[in-house]
Scaffold this motif. Structure first.
Motif, PDB file in Angstrom:
ATOM      1  N   ALA A 189       1.011  -1.141   0.017  1.00 12.54           N
ATOM      2  CA  ALA A 189       0.098   0.202  -0.182  1.00 12.54           C
ATOM      3  C   ALA A 189       0.786   1.334   0.020  1.00 12.54           C
ATOM      4  CB  ALA A 189      -1.103   0.024   1.239  1.00 12.54           C
ATOM      5  N   PRO A 190       0.562   2.165  -0.678  1.00 13.11           N
ATOM      6  CA  PRO A 190       1.388   3.707  -0.715  1.00 13.11           C
ATOM      7  C   PRO A 190       1.225   4.273   0.679  1.00 13.11           C
ATOM      8  CG  PRO A 190      -0.851   3.906  -1.763  1.00 13.11           C
ATOM      9  CD  PRO A 190      -0.695   2.522  -1.618  1.00 13.11           C
ATOM     10  N   LYS A 191       1.889   5.306   0.793  1.00 13.70           N
ATOM     11  CA  LYS A 191       1.871   6.088   1.966  1.00 13.70           C
ATOM     12  C   LYS A 191       0.619   7.052   2.169  1.00 13.70           C
ATOM     13  CE  LYS A 191       7.244   5.647   2.964  1.00 13.70           C
ATOM     14  NZ  LYS A 191       8.106   6.318   2.919  1.00 13.70           N
ATOM     15  N   GLY A 192       0.683   7.666   0.969  1.00 13.44           N
ATOM     16  CA  GLY A 192      -0.494   8.593   0.593  1.00 13.44           C
ATOM     17  C   GLY A 192      -1.350   8.292  -0.629  1.00 13.44           C
ATOM     18  N   PHE A 193      -2.640   8.718  -0.411  1.00  6.65           N
ATOM     19  CA  PHE A 193      -3.498   8.448  -1.557  1.00  6.65           C
ATOM     20  C   PHE A 193      -4.146   9.785  -1.740  1.00  6.65           C
ATOM     21  CE2 PHE A 193      -6.474   6.192  -4.101  1.00  6.65           C
ATOM     22  CZ  PHE A 193      -5.562   5.283  -4.549  1.00  6.65           C
ATOM     23  N   LEU A 194      -4.270  10.214  -2.849  1.00  5.59           N
ATOM     24  CA  LEU A 194      -5.080  11.424  -3.185  1.00  5.59           C
ATOM     25  C   LEU A 194      -6.215  11.095  -4.044  1.00  5.59           C
ATOM     26  CD1 LEU A 194      -2.002  13.736  -4.311  1.00  5.59           C
ATOM     27  CD2 LEU A 194      -3.162  13.800  -2.188  1.00  5.59           C
ATOM     28  N   THR A 195      -7.354  11.742  -3.704  1.00  4.27           N
ATOM     29  CA  THR A 195      -8.630  11.635  -4.462  1.00  4.27           C
ATOM     30  C   THR A 195      -9.465  12.631  -4.422  1.00  4.27           C
ATOM     31  OG1 THR A 195     -10.183  10.789  -2.679  1.00  4.27           O
ATOM     32  CG2 THR A 195      -8.738   9.199  -3.624  1.00  4.27           C
ATOM     33  N   ASP A 196     -10.650  12.766  -5.119  1.00  5.86           N
ATOM     34  CA  ASP A 196     -11.819  13.669  -4.845  1.00  5.86           C
ATOM     35  C   ASP A 196     -12.536  13.663  -3.855  1.00  5.86           C
ATOM     36  OD1 ASP A 196     -13.391  11.918  -5.620  1.00  5.86           O
ATOM     37  OD2 ASP A 196     -13.997  12.643  -7.683  1.00  5.86           O
ATOM     38  N   GLN A 197     -13.416  14.251  -3.554  1.00  2.00           N
ATOM     39  CA  GLN A 197     -14.284  14.081  -2.355  1.00  2.00           C
ATOM     40  C   GLN A 197     -15.336  13.062  -2.377  1.00  2.00           C
ATOM     41  OE1 GLN A 197     -14.447  18.510  -2.629  1.00  2.00           O
ATOM     42  NE2 GLN A 197     -14.960  18.238  -0.685  1.00  2.00           N
ATOM     43  N   CYS A 198     -14.977  12.031  -3.230  1.00  2.30           N
ATOM     44  CA  CYS A 198     -16.099  11.012  -3.249  1.00  2.30           C
ATOM     45  C   CYS A 198     -16.290  10.137  -1.948  1.00  2.30           C
ATOM     46  CB  CYS A 198     -15.767  10.003  -4.569  1.00  2.30           C
ATOM     47  SG  CYS A 198     -16.789   8.568  -4.561  1.00  2.30           S
ATOM     48  N   ALA A 199     -17.372  10.021  -1.406  1.00  2.00           N
ATOM     49  CA  ALA A 199     -17.629   9.489  -0.115  1.00  2.00           C
ATOM     50  C   ALA A 199     -17.316   8.093  -0.249  1.00  2.00           C
ATOM     51  CB  ALA A 199     -18.896   9.820   0.487  1.00  2.00           C
ATOM     52  N   SER A 200     -17.874   7.311  -1.439  1.00  4.25           N
ATOM     53  CA  SER A 200     -17.644   5.864  -1.680  1.00  4.25           C
ATOM     54  C   SER A 200     -16.017   5.508  -1.759  1.00  4.25           C
ATOM     55  CB  SER A 200     -18.496   5.524  -2.806  1.00  4.25           C
ATOM     56  OG  SER A 200     -19.712   5.816  -2.872  1.00  4.25           O
ATOM     57  N   MET A 201     -15.449   6.376  -2.313  1.00  4.86           N
ATOM     58  CA  MET A 201     -13.975   6.252  -2.595  1.00  4.86           C
ATOM     59  C   MET A 201     -13.459   6.347  -0.970  1.00  4.86           C
ATOM     60  SD  MET A 201     -11.720   8.154  -5.144  1.00  4.86           S
ATOM     61  CE  MET A 201     -12.685   8.521  -6.240  1.00  4.86           C
ATOM     62  N   LYS A 202     -13.752   7.216  -0.236  1.00  2.68           N
ATOM     63  CA  LYS A 202     -13.143   7.216   1.062  1.00  2.68           C
ATOM     64  C   LYS A 202     -13.338   6.045   1.944  1.00  2.68           C
ATOM     65  CE  LYS A 202     -13.093  10.224   4.959  1.00  2.68           C
ATOM     66  NZ  LYS A 202     -13.391   9.301   6.275  1.00  2.68           N
ATOM     67  N   ARG A 203     -14.504   5.434   1.719  1.00  3.33           N
ATOM     68  CA  ARG A 203     -14.918   4.117   2.616  1.00  3.33           C
ATOM     69  C   ARG A 203     -14.291   2.961   2.108  1.00  3.33           C
ATOM     70  NH1 ARG A 203     -20.088   6.933   2.787  1.00  3.33           N
ATOM     71  NH2 ARG A 203     -20.706   7.830   4.408  1.00  3.33           N
ATOM     72  N   ALA A 204     -13.984   2.933   0.758  1.00  2.00           N
ATOM     73  CA  ALA A 204     -13.400   1.958   0.190  1.00  2.00           C
ATOM     74  C   ALA A 204     -12.122   1.853   0.533  1.00  2.00           C
ATOM     75  CB  ALA A 204     -13.546   1.740  -1.074  1.00  2.00           C
ATOM     76  N   LEU A 205     -11.263   3.226   0.590  1.00  2.00           N
ATOM     77  CA  LEU A 205      -9.775   3.418   1.000  1.00  2.00           C
ATOM     78  C   LEU A 205      -9.496   2.809   2.511  1.00  2.00           C
ATOM     79  CD1 LEU A 205      -8.549   6.528  -0.628  1.00  2.00           C
ATOM     80  CD2 LEU A 205      -7.675   4.117  -0.921  1.00  2.00           C
ATOM     81  N   PRO A 210      -6.123   0.695   5.473  1.00  2.49           N
ATOM     82  CA  PRO A 210      -6.062   1.268   6.672  1.00  2.49           C
ATOM     83  C   PRO A 210      -5.003   2.084   6.951  1.00  2.49           C
ATOM     84  CG  PRO A 210      -6.002  -1.003   6.934  1.00  2.49           C
ATOM     85  CD  PRO A 210      -5.963  -0.816   5.400  1.00  2.49           C
ATOM     86  N   THR A 211      -3.890   1.902   6.628  1.00  8.96           N
ATOM     87  CA  THR A 211      -2.316   2.662   6.986  1.00  8.96           C
ATOM     88  C   THR A 211      -2.197   3.453   6.273  1.00  8.96           C
ATOM     89  OG1 THR A 211      -1.327   0.871   6.127  1.00  8.96           O
ATOM     90  CG2 THR A 211      -1.747   0.243   8.191  1.00  8.96           C
ATOM     91  N   THR A 212      -3.005   3.891   5.047  1.00 14.48           N
ATOM     92  CA  THR A 212      -2.616   4.860   4.043  1.00 14.48           C
ATOM     93  C   THR A 212      -3.276   6.163   4.423  1.00 14.48           C
ATOM     94  OG1 THR A 212      -2.088   3.424   2.173  1.00 14.48           O
ATOM     95  CG2 THR A 212      -2.584   5.414   1.632  1.00 14.48           C
ATOM     96  N   ILE A 213      -2.426   7.341   4.419  1.00 17.13           N
ATOM     97  CA  ILE A 213      -2.943   8.389   4.497  1.00 17.13           C
ATOM     98  C   ILE A 213      -3.721   8.998   3.327  1.00 17.13           C
ATOM     99  CG2 ILE A 213      -2.402  10.905   4.889  1.00 17.13           C
ATOM    100  CD1 ILE A 213       0.405   9.988   6.575  1.00 17.13           C
ATOM    101  N   HIS A 214      -4.914   9.277   3.600  1.00 14.52           N
ATOM    102  CA  HIS A 214      -6.000   9.585   2.500  1.00 14.52           C
ATOM    103  C   HIS A 214      -6.174  11.283   2.648  1.00 14.52           C
ATOM    104  CE1 HIS A 214     -10.175   9.995   0.819  1.00 14.52           C
ATOM    105  NE2 HIS A 214      -9.327  10.189  -0.257  1.00 14.52           N
TER     106      HIS A 214
END
Length: 452
Positions: A189-205, A210-214
């Motif tokens: 898993a990467p250390k950091g993960f950048l996305t848009d503000q999609c709620a589904s994406m956030k919960r899936a990440l 779980p250890t990746t900073i979103h």
């Protein structure tokens, strides 16, 4: 008395379209004649002569012409999914490290797809610390959302680390995609993960990494300003001031102060969208120096240095302010924590030695297989036609083989997924294109997903 009634010309009889069909044998003959330069009309007349008349054929000359046109232009919608599957197989043949997986609906249409070539997988080893995932784009024909995993290489350029197609943006779809991507990248898993503000994406990440900073992508946040604030009076001024706060605050204290002043001045304290953002945290400062209005903090015991301009945090390179302070403190050697591997001349960049996979002109494997089978069966048929008894034996063998092949085909039809490990031409030929979405012009927007 003359009879002026004439029989209808068989060639002009337009049979129902659903009853017209070109068999595999007919299609191969058309393709061979087209390659030999024989006109479509002559090809059609050869079929008429072979069966003894127009009425014995279950297709018309127009079907022959249409088939030639579709094959030349390769625009048959029904074949889109199959051609996509064949493309993935060809890439796998070129490099065994090419990775792909498909999630299928019950009707064998594509629900989810992910693929990455060998070079992307190798590049993740060096540039997989922080990943950006973007689903801004969707296709016009089938309304499938296109997603891309992107890292930043040693030249500060974007480097592709995987691609995807998604039928929807639900939590389970993102879970499937992120888990698939992790498997492709060796489970790291990467250390950091950048996305848009999609709620589904956030919960899936949260579930998959779980250890990746979103973090939310600042570009998407700033892009949403007009739609979120255009209901306020003087929204143009609000947008301008917000941009100033975001881009020109170089410390926690200055951001806190500027952000609170911004909310109070424009009466935005109760705005739910703006209240969702929080400032970053910084550690305790030991000693500070001011250089060109940027505060540089240096801890001589821990050999740690931090500049207010945050160049190292954003680019991985120590800024001139920090280097000036180290020089002033007579530090002869920079701590290794500030020399990232990606900038080192000694690092072996394995991904640069991997050849990119480029597609080649389509080679229809099914046609090749058909020709081989016809060639071998000609001798069998010629031998069996010598007597009735031999013909009966061959018919019986054909019936048995047909039942066995139909059972195998029906068994594979229930498969709900397809990966680079078990995919073959037969399974790919079962793929179906998703229902086409009739649109005019480009898509108005990507598929709607719940956002914060």
């Amino acid at each position: 008395m003359l009879d002026h009634s004439y029989p209808c010309c068989p060639s002009k009889v337009e049979m129902l379209k659903q009853h017209r069909k070109l068999s595999m044998s007919i299609r191969r003959t058309i393709e061979n004649n087209e390659e030999a330069g024989i006109r479509p009309s002559k090809t059609y007349q050869s079929f008429v002569a072979a069966v003894g008349g127009h009425r014995e054929l279950n297709f018309i000359e127009k079907d022959v012409r249409n088939y030639i046109t579709r094959e030349v232009r390769n625009v048959s919608e029904q074949e889109d999914a199959k051609e996509f599957g064949k493309y993935l197989l060809r890439m796998k043949e070129k490099n065994q490290n090419f990775f792909f997986e498909l999630e299928l609906e019950e009707d064998q249409s594509i629900k989810l797809a992910f693929w990455a070539d060998a070079r992307s997988i190798a590049a993740f080893e060096y540039f997989g610390d922080v990943i950006s995932f973007d689903t801004t784009y969707n296709t016009n024909r089938y309304n499938l959302v296109y997603g891309s995993f992107v890292g930043v290489n040693h030249h500060g350029q974007s480097t592709l680390l995987g691609c995807s197609l998604m039928k929807n943006e639900e939590i389970e779809s993102f879970k499937w995609l992120f888990q698939c991507w992790l498997r492709c990248m060796g489970g790291n898993a990467p250390k950091g993960f950048l996305t848009d503000q999609c709620a589904s994406m956030k919960r899936a990440l949260e579930a998959c990494m779980p250890t990746t900073i979103h973090r939310w992508c600042i570009w998407h946040i700033m892009k949403n300003i007009p739609s979120k604030l255009n209901g306020y009076k003087g929204h143009a001024k609000i947008e301008q001031e917000m941009s100033q706060v975001v881009w020109n605050s170089h410390s926690k204290d200055s951001f806190d102060r500027n952000w609170n002043d911004f909310l109070l001045n424009f009466g935005l304290v109760d705005n739910k969208w703006l209240s969702g953002y929080s400032v970053y945290e910084v550690g305790e400062q030991v000693s500070s120096s001011i250089f060109n209005k940027f505060v540089v903090t240096y801890d001589s015991v821990a050999a740690e240095i931090k500049c207010q301009c945050l160049l190292f945090e954003s680019r991985g390179i120590l800024c001139r302010h920090a280097l000036s302070v180290l020089s002033f403190e007579q530090v002869s050697q920079v701590s290794l924590r500030y020399i990232l591997e990606r900038w080192s001349k000694k690092v072996k960049r394995r991904h640069t030695h991997i050849k990119n996979s480029h597609d080649e002109p389509l080679l229809e494997q099914r046609s090749k297989s058909f020709d081989e089978l016809v060639f071998r069966s000609q001798n069998i048929c010629e031998f069996a036609s010598e007597s009735e008894e031999l013909t009966v034996i061959l018919h019986r063998a054909y019936d048995t083989v047909m039942i066995e092949m139909e059972e195998l085909k029906a068994k594979r039809k229930g498969t709900s997924s397809l990966s680079h490990e078990d995919a073959n031409l037969e399974s790919v030929n079962e793929l179906q294109s998703p229902p086409r979405i009739r649109t005019r012009g480009r898509p108005k927007n990507r598929l709607g997903s719940k956002k914060y």
